[in-house]
Design an enzyme around this catalytic site. Structure first.
Site, PDB file in Angstrom:
ATOM      1  N   HIS A 128      59.306 -33.650 -14.975  1.00  0.00           N
ATOM      2  CA  HIS A 128      60.281 -32.897 -14.881  1.00  0.00           C
ATOM      3  C   HIS A 128      61.738 -33.091 -15.477  1.00  0.00           C
ATOM      4  O   HIS A 128      62.266 -34.273 -15.279  1.00  0.00           O
ATOM      5  CB  HIS A 128      60.602 -32.252 -13.651  1.00  0.00           C
ATOM      6  N   CYS A 188      60.946 -26.097  -9.455  1.00  0.00           N
ATOM      7  CA  CYS A 188      60.951 -26.763 -10.642  1.00  0.00           C
ATOM      8  C   CYS A 188      59.652 -27.447 -10.705  1.00  0.00           C
ATOM      9  O   CYS A 188      58.898 -27.749 -11.881  1.00  0.00           O
ATOM     10  CB  CYS A 188      61.895 -28.003 -11.031  1.00  0.00           C
ATOM     11  N   ASN A 215      68.036 -29.256 -17.893  1.00  0.00           N
ATOM     12  CA  ASN A 215      67.095 -28.658 -16.746  1.00  0.00           C
ATOM     13  C   ASN A 215      66.657 -27.374 -17.098  1.00  0.00           C
ATOM     14  O   ASN A 215      67.410 -26.341 -16.344  1.00  0.00           O
ATOM     15  CB  ASN A 215      67.569 -29.237 -15.468  1.00  0.00           C
TER      16      ASN A 215
END
Length: 334
Positions: free
Chosen positions: A261, A112, A291
């Site tokens: 993020h 990520c 996500n």
């Protein structure tokens, strides 16, 4: 400071929208349980689109915004942990789709955190006088890694892609990458794992395959120790932004936006408190997208640019964390 200018952005999100109510049909959960623990209301999942297709779609939009011909690209980087092929790389497939024949291409997997790593790398390449334009594409089909019988993880993730074109800026241009702070903590890699293929060939002795480095996993679907990830994420999101800001000589109050993020609303809120940021600076779109791994930060950036909410010369912090464990922050002047 690196004279790097983001000249174009673009995103691609699949049309399939999966709500929390739809999730209750496949696992023992509820809309209230998901929203209170994650802040997520819905997520986009691939309707069958592969990772390379989403990447190419986002890339085309970014190139159009930059008014750049694909033939002018020097480098194509794709950040992904969900490629469609071990080889060729997703970046080479994007090159073929775009006709960007001059570019050299490679994939980057920092989970990520991938987009933050790629932005740092782009600025370093642009210090080479022979490099003028770099395409970064973050494209993720995280649904390929998800165990949809595990209610603790399957509600978190979505699919999508986003791209930015980075070009060398002039000395008079306010756009620049001001500082980065990157790091990894491999000793805690076991808290977020998705296994690849095991050793297998006809000359292998029976029982010779080594046990999994991170414990036995039946398949490639991801496993996560949620509390450990939460503690790590809050610490590194806040601390990496503060360290990058100090390196850049920028006060947090000078930042127009902080784009973390998009992993979990509670993580973002706790990190914002730790760094003492103004909540109005924090960009959060997790409610609608979930996500999307390395694509989450550039998706948010693209939305801000296209909505006219980010002006040239305004300063932005981005910060990410992911499997590895990896983390990083960057401060740039848009």
């Amino acid at each position: 400071m690196a004279k790097m200018k983001i000249t174009g952005t673009g995103s691609y999100l699949p049309e399939l929208t999966v709500t929390n109510q739809m999730m209750t049909k496949i696992v023992d959960t509820s809309d209230e349980w998901i929203t209170t623990r994650t802040g997520i209301s819905e997520r986009r999942l691939s309707s069958g689109e592969p990772t390379w297709f989403m990447a190419a779609q986002a890339a085309r939009k970014a190139l159009a915004e930059a008014a750049l011909d694909p033939a002018q690209l020097d480098i194509i980087m794709v950040t992904t942990c969900t490629p469609d092929y071990y080889l060729p790389s997703a970046a080479c497939i994007v090159q073929a789709e775009l006709g960007a024949d001059r570019a050299f291409c490679f994939d980057l997997n920092a989970a990520c955190t991938g987009f933050v790593y790629a932005l740092d790398m782009a600025a370093r390449y642009l210090s080479d006088p022979n490099i003028h334009h770099i395409l970064i594409v973050a494209s993720e089909n995280i649904s390929k890694l998800v165990d949809y019988s595990d209610r603790s993880t399957c509600v978190l993730f979505g699919d999508g892609a986003s791209a930015v074109v980075c070009s060398r800026g002039s000395d008079e241009d306010p756009s620049a990458l001001l500082a980065t702070r990157l790091g990894s903590e491999g000793q805690t890699g076991h808290v977020l794992v998705s296994r690849a293929l095991k050793v297998r060939h006809p000359f292998l002795a029976e029982g010779a395959v080594w046990p999994d480095r991170f414990g036995e996993h039946a398949d490639h679907t991801l496993t996560m120790e949620g509390q450990e990830v939460f503690k790590f994420a809050v610490r590194v999101l806040a601390d990496s932004v503060l360290e990058a800001a100090a390196q850049a000589g920028v006060n947090l109050t000078e930042l127009r936006y902080i784009i973390p993020h998009q992993a979990n609303a509670r993580i973002v809120e706790a990190a914002a408190r730790r760094m003492k940021a103004d909540p109005a600076q924090i960009i959060s779109r997790i409610a609608d997208f979930g996500n999307t791994s390395s694509a989450s930060i550039p998706i948010c950036l693209d939305e801000l640019v296209r909505a006219g909410k980010l002006q040239r010369g305004e300063k932005v912090a981005i910060c990410g964390f992911g499997a590895g464990l990896t983390y990083g922050a960057a401060i740039f002047s848009y």
